[in-house]
Design an enzyme around this catalytic site. Structure first.
Site, PDB file in Angstrom:
ATOM      1  N   ASP A 286     -13.172  -0.459   3.779  1.00  0.00           N
ATOM      2  CA  ASP A 286     -12.001  -0.064   2.993  1.00  0.00           C
ATOM      3  C   ASP A 286     -10.989   0.701   3.833  1.00  0.00           C
ATOM      4  O   ASP A 286      -9.816   0.781   3.471  1.00  0.00           O
ATOM      5  CB  ASP A 286     -12.421   0.823   1.821  1.00  0.00           C
ATOM      6  CG  ASP A 286     -13.277   0.089   0.816  1.00  0.00           C
ATOM      7  OD1 ASP A 286     -13.010  -1.098   0.575  1.00  0.00           O
ATOM      8  OD2 ASP A 286     -14.212   0.699   0.279  1.00  0.00           O
TER       9      ASP A 286
ATOM     10  N   ASP B 293       0.843  -1.202   0.000  1.00  0.00           N
ATOM     11  CA  ASP B 293       0.000   0.000   0.000  1.00  0.00           C
ATOM     12  C   ASP B 293       0.877   1.250   0.000  1.00  0.00           C
ATOM     13  O   ASP B 293       0.670   2.180   0.767  1.00  0.00           O
ATOM     14  CB  ASP B 293      -0.921  -0.011   1.222  1.00  0.00           C
ATOM     15  CG  ASP B 293      -2.154   0.856   1.031  1.00  0.00           C
ATOM     16  OD1 ASP B 293      -2.534   1.090  -0.125  1.00  0.00           O
ATOM     17  OD2 ASP B 293      -2.728   1.301   2.036  1.00  0.00           O
TER      18      ASP B 293
ATOM     19  N   ASP C 280      -2.999  -3.785  -6.386  1.00  0.00           N
ATOM     20  CA  ASP C 280      -2.407  -2.439  -6.331  1.00  0.00           C
ATOM     21  C   ASP C 280      -0.907  -2.375  -6.590  1.00  0.00           C
ATOM     22  O   ASP C 280      -0.398  -1.307  -6.907  1.00  0.00           O
ATOM     23  CB  ASP C 280      -2.658  -1.748  -4.978  1.00  0.00           C
ATOM     24  CG  ASP C 280      -4.119  -1.496  -4.704  1.00  0.00           C
ATOM     25  OD1 ASP C 280      -4.937  -1.685  -5.615  1.00  0.00           O
ATOM     26  OD2 ASP C 280      -4.449  -1.104  -3.580  1.00  0.00           O
TER      27      ASP C 280
END
Length: 468
Positions: free
Chosen positions: A423, A198, A244
């Site tokens: 989320d 992330d 991601d």
């Protein structure tokens, strides 16, 4: 690290202390608010950063951590991006080492890896729906909730401690198949534990740091996954690889953490693709979504990166293609492009896939795709901007998993993101707070990423399209 139980805290603290409401936060690192819950609820630790008031007593709340989940470390299942103009700035939503080439495959399995299989319904998600959601739902919603719990969704392996859960599920699938499941059942997992994970946001930070042996630890994590897959060679398993990660390398190298992680991400993904290239496996690398990599400035570099990763791993036969829209909200196909997509002709996942597939083929990869439809039932969305990714208001469950996609490039619609898991937190004092979770188009108050978000589940249920 040991933690005082919620029951012990209740005995130690004064009876007059303020009580947290049902579903509210009641503990975690840095938490200074109420640690007692209202009557009928118990404070249950979800991860070191977050404890939540859940229905039931301290005894019944332990159903949250059954044998289907090895640890209560947060499950972060969020894929994120924010777009501006024609470019996109992304902000993501016992180990056994086994090696040897004898169990890898040198020729691709034929056809769609979803064809001829039914998909496994995630037992942990089912337990969340039945033990967390349904006790406080209106009776009119209970049949729909029960149906949602049966929809197959992916299990996220977002910490190394969760890898043994694979064995539990694979053994269950093997037993069901041996008992005559027809068609046979296939497993679905998300590989999601990169070091410095992330890198462009805060909500889903992981357990490994590059500076502290993260690459070596990640390889042990992959070795453990490989060992589980080798233990169940007769269970067909579908993997989504690192949501991601590679998309961040296309658009976010201006972020120091992403720039510093670039070589580690590539090394780790390469290792995963090589080690998990097994006869019973089909893999899809995460490829962001139309609002992230579909922009004119991004799609060419994205195709080049993905094709390069494919080639650098030796063109693994088990690597079927790419996964799009993971944990996002985009339509698969929409007749009129929404205003928030202005500037990007690839305004839905179908257009994005049709645009990037020939670019990949030109570079030697005849890739196929899967699309996450778990939360895209309402179109257009109520996003203020296409890049608003956190707990977006007004969303609904989308099309159930199917191979009937209408596009030969798309193997299946799937539910990668378990609908109802947050989320990210809207608490600005949290160490993992991301500003997107405080935007006006984000449902609030919201708990930490991966923890149960009752109001969001109810929203998805009420807005499901097709309805349950």
């Amino acid at each position: 690290m040991g933690r005082v139980s919620s029951l012990a805290l209740a005995l130690l603290l004064p009876a007059v202390q303020a009580q947290q409401t049902l579903w509210g936060q009641c503990g975690g690192i840095g938490w200074t608010g109420p640690t007692n819950c209202v009557a009928g609820a118990a404070c249950s630790t979800q991860n070191p950063y977050y404890a939540q008031c859940l229905p039931g007593t301290a005894t019944t709340s332990t159903t949250l951590t059954t044998t289907t989940r090895v640890t209560t470390t947060t499950t972060s299942t969020t894929s994120k991006s924010s777009s501006t103009g024609s470019t996109t700035t992304t902000k993501s939503t016992g180990t056994t080492t086994t090696s040897g080439s004898s169990t890898t495959i040198t020729s691709a399995p034929s056809g769609n890896p979803f064809s001829g299989y039914q998909l496994y319904a995630n037992p942990y998600y089912s337990s969340e729906v039945h033990t967390l959601a349904m006790p406080s739902l209106a009776s009119s919603l209970l049949p729909a909730a029960s149906a949602a719990a049966k929809v197959p969704s992916f299990t996220w392996l977002d910490t190394a401690a969760k890898v043994p859960t694979m064995g539990t599920y694979l053994a269950d699938i093997k037993a069901k198949n041996a008992a005559g499941a027809n068609p046979p059942i296939a497993a679905q997992f998300v590989v999601y534990d990169l070091p410095d994970r992330d890198c462009a946001a805060l909500a889903s930070n992981g357990e490994y740091s590059i500076a502290n042996g993260g690459v070596a630890n990640y390889k042990k994590y992959i070795d453990a996954i490989r060992a589980q897959l080798l233990n169940y060679p007769d269970v067909h398993t579908i993997l989504v690889i690192e949501p991601d990660s590679l998309a961040n390398l296309v658009t976010n190298l201006n972020v120091a953490k992403c720039a510093n992680a670039q070589s580690a991400y590539l090394e780790c993904v390469n290792y995963a693709l090589i080690q998990l290239n097994l006869p019973n496996v089909a893999m899809y690398i995460d490829a962001g979504h139309a609002g992230w990599l579909g922009w004119p400035a991004n799609i060419g570099p994205a195709a080049q990166l993905f094709a390069g990763v494919y080639k650098d791993a030796g063109a693994p036969a088990a690597l079927r293609g790419l996964a799009t829209n993971v944990a996002n909200y985009n339509a698969f196909s929409i007749s009129t492009c929404p205003s928030y997509t202005s500037g990007d002709a690839n305004c839905d996942e179908n257009r994005y896939i049709n645009a990037i597939a020939p670019l990949l083929k030109d570079q030697g990869w005849d890739a196929h795709f899967i699309v996450d439809t778990g939360r895209n039932g309402v179109q257009p969305t109520k996003q203020n901007a296409w890049g608003d990714w956190c707990n977006v208001i007004g969303t609904g469950f989308g099309v159930r998993p199917t191979t009937n996609t209408g596009n030969s490039l798309v193997d299946a619609f799937v539910w990668v993101k378990p609908g109802g898991e947050s989320d990210g937190t809207s608490d600005s004092s949290s160490a993992r707070y991301d500003a997107h979770c405080g935007y006006s188009d984000a449902l609030q108050p919201a708990p930490e990423a991966g923890t149960w978000f009752q109001a969001y589940f109810e929203q998805l249920l009420k807005n499901a399209n097709p309805a349950f």
